[in-house]
Design a protein around this motif. Structure first.
Motif, PDB file in Angstrom:
ATOM      1  N   GLY A  48     -21.087  -1.450   8.647  1.00  0.00           N
ATOM      2  CA  GLY A  48     -21.654  -0.419   8.575  1.00  0.00           C
ATOM      3  C   GLY A  48     -21.269   0.599   7.180  1.00  0.00           C
ATOM      4  O   GLY A  48     -20.813   0.239   6.238  1.00  0.00           O
ATOM      5  N   LEU A  49     -22.584   1.694   7.577  1.00  0.00           N
ATOM      6  CA  LEU A  49     -22.167   2.540   6.103  1.00  0.00           C
ATOM      7  C   LEU A  49     -21.432   3.779   6.454  1.00  0.00           C
ATOM      8  O   LEU A  49     -21.573   3.947   7.401  1.00  0.00           O
ATOM      9  N   VAL A  50     -20.230   4.186   5.591  1.00  0.00           N
ATOM     10  CA  VAL A  50     -19.408   5.175   6.210  1.00  0.00           C
ATOM     11  C   VAL A  50     -18.922   6.080   4.808  1.00  0.00           C
ATOM     12  O   VAL A  50     -18.896   5.775   4.225  1.00  0.00           O
ATOM     13  N   GLN A  51     -18.527   6.834   5.102  1.00  0.00           N
ATOM     14  CA  GLN A  51     -18.938   7.375   3.101  1.00  0.00           C
ATOM     15  C   GLN A  51     -17.083   7.265   3.211  1.00  0.00           C
ATOM     16  O   GLN A  51     -16.085   7.609   4.338  1.00  0.00           O
ATOM     17  N   ALA A  52     -16.707   7.516   1.901  1.00  0.00           N
ATOM     18  CA  ALA A  52     -15.573   7.520   1.724  1.00  0.00           C
ATOM     19  C   ALA A  52     -14.298   8.190   2.390  1.00  0.00           C
ATOM     20  O   ALA A  52     -14.576   9.095   2.390  1.00  0.00           O
ATOM     21  N   GLY A  53     -12.766   7.784   2.260  1.00  0.00           N
ATOM     22  CA  GLY A  53     -12.166   8.486   3.923  1.00  0.00           C
ATOM     23  C   GLY A  53     -12.541   7.859   4.802  1.00  0.00           C
ATOM     24  O   GLY A  53     -11.422   8.555   6.002  1.00  0.00           O
ATOM     25  N   GLY A  54     -12.940   7.435   5.435  1.00  0.00           N
ATOM     26  CA  GLY A  54     -13.877   7.641   7.023  1.00  0.00           C
ATOM     27  C   GLY A  54     -12.867   5.703   7.173  1.00  0.00           C
ATOM     28  O   GLY A  54     -12.654   5.365   6.847  1.00  0.00           O
ATOM     29  N   SER A  55     -13.598   5.976   8.698  1.00  0.00           N
ATOM     30  CA  SER A  55     -12.517   4.141   9.490  1.00  0.00           C
ATOM     31  C   SER A  55     -13.833   3.786   9.459  1.00  0.00           C
ATOM     32  O   SER A  55     -15.382   4.294  10.175  1.00  0.00           O
ATOM     33  N   LEU A  56     -14.065   2.284   9.600  1.00  0.00           N
ATOM     34  CA  LEU A  56     -14.387   1.690  10.381  1.00  0.00           C
ATOM     35  C   LEU A  56     -13.614   0.468  11.094  1.00  0.00           C
ATOM     36  O   LEU A  56     -12.624   0.121  10.839  1.00  0.00           O
ATOM     37  N   ARG A  57     -14.033   0.092  11.934  1.00  0.00           N
ATOM     38  CA  ARG A  57     -13.269  -1.376  12.881  1.00  0.00           C
ATOM     39  C   ARG A  57     -14.504  -2.826  13.245  1.00  0.00           C
ATOM     40  O   ARG A  57     -15.340  -2.328  14.004  1.00  0.00           O
ATOM     41  N   LEU A  58     -13.588  -3.797  12.783  1.00  0.00           N
ATOM     42  CA  LEU A  58     -14.181  -4.852  12.906  1.00  0.00           C
ATOM     43  C   LEU A  58     -13.978  -5.744  13.556  1.00  0.00           C
ATOM     44  O   LEU A  58     -12.374  -5.801  13.755  1.00  0.00           O
TER      45      LEU A  58
ATOM     46  N   ASN B 280      -9.017   1.769   7.567  1.00  0.00           N
ATOM     47  CA  ASN B 280      -8.994   3.553   7.950  1.00  0.00           C
ATOM     48  C   ASN B 280      -8.528   4.008   6.007  1.00  0.00           C
ATOM     49  O   ASN B 280      -9.035   2.593   5.136  1.00  0.00           O
ATOM     50  N   SER B 281      -8.836   5.376   5.852  1.00  0.00           N
ATOM     51  CA  SER B 281      -9.105   5.722   4.566  1.00  0.00           C
ATOM     52  C   SER B 281      -9.575   4.539   3.638  1.00  0.00           C
ATOM     53  O   SER B 281      -9.805   4.150   2.257  1.00  0.00           O
ATOM     54  N   LEU B 282     -11.123   4.069   3.774  1.00  0.00           N
ATOM     55  CA  LEU B 282     -12.085   3.174   3.438  1.00  0.00           C
ATOM     56  C   LEU B 282     -12.374   4.156   1.927  1.00  0.00           C
ATOM     57  O   LEU B 282     -12.362   5.298   1.922  1.00  0.00           O
ATOM     58  N   LYS B 283     -12.132   3.292   0.986  1.00  0.00           N
ATOM     59  CA  LYS B 283     -12.660   3.656  -0.601  1.00  0.00           C
ATOM     60  C   LYS B 283     -14.157   3.004  -0.744  1.00  0.00           C
ATOM     61  O   LYS B 283     -14.365   2.149  -0.213  1.00  0.00           O
TER      62      LYS B 283
END
Length: 123
Positions: A10-20, A84-87
């Motif tokens: 999905g779409l997330v802001q920098a610093g956010g998290s996703l779980r695949l 986590n801490s997505l860039k």
């Protein structure tokens, strides 16, 4: 042959998290292990993380070490990638793939692949 289906992108802001998540059907997860790989537009596919079934050993690309965590349960036919801490540079299509022989970091020699899930990180 095993069918792999990724989800959770999905779409997330920098610093956010996703779980695949990666779910297998048709045949249980077996063989040597499972990897997550990604491909950004105009770039070569690269190894992200891998898990070895024999002892649960995990491997990560330097670019994601400390931010991403791979986990899996071969008995439940699922593998996950907590990010986590997505860039913004993590933006790519993420694939899970299985392999029947050593070499989790060797992105060109995986056996079965999922269709991929898009991860987009906005700045």
């Amino acid at each position: 042959q095993v069918q792999l289906v990724e989800s959770g992108g999905g779409l997330v802001q920098a610093g956010g998290s996703l779980r695949l998540s990666c779910a297998a059907s048709g045949r249980t997860f077996s063989g040597y292990g499972v990897g997550w790989l990604r491909q950004a537009p105009g770039k070569e596919r690269q190894f992200v993380a891998g898990i070895r079934w024999s002892d649960g050993g995990t491997y990560y690309a330097d670019s994601v070490k400390g931010r991403f965590t791979i986990s899996g349960d071969s008995s439940k036919n699922t593998v996950s990638l907590q990010m986590n801490s997505l860039k913004p540079e993590d933006t790519a299509v993420y694939y899970c793939a299985t392999r029947t022989r050593p070499g989790l970091r060797e992105e060109s020699t995986y056996d079965d692949w999922g269709q991929g899930t898009q991860v987009t990180v906005s700045s």
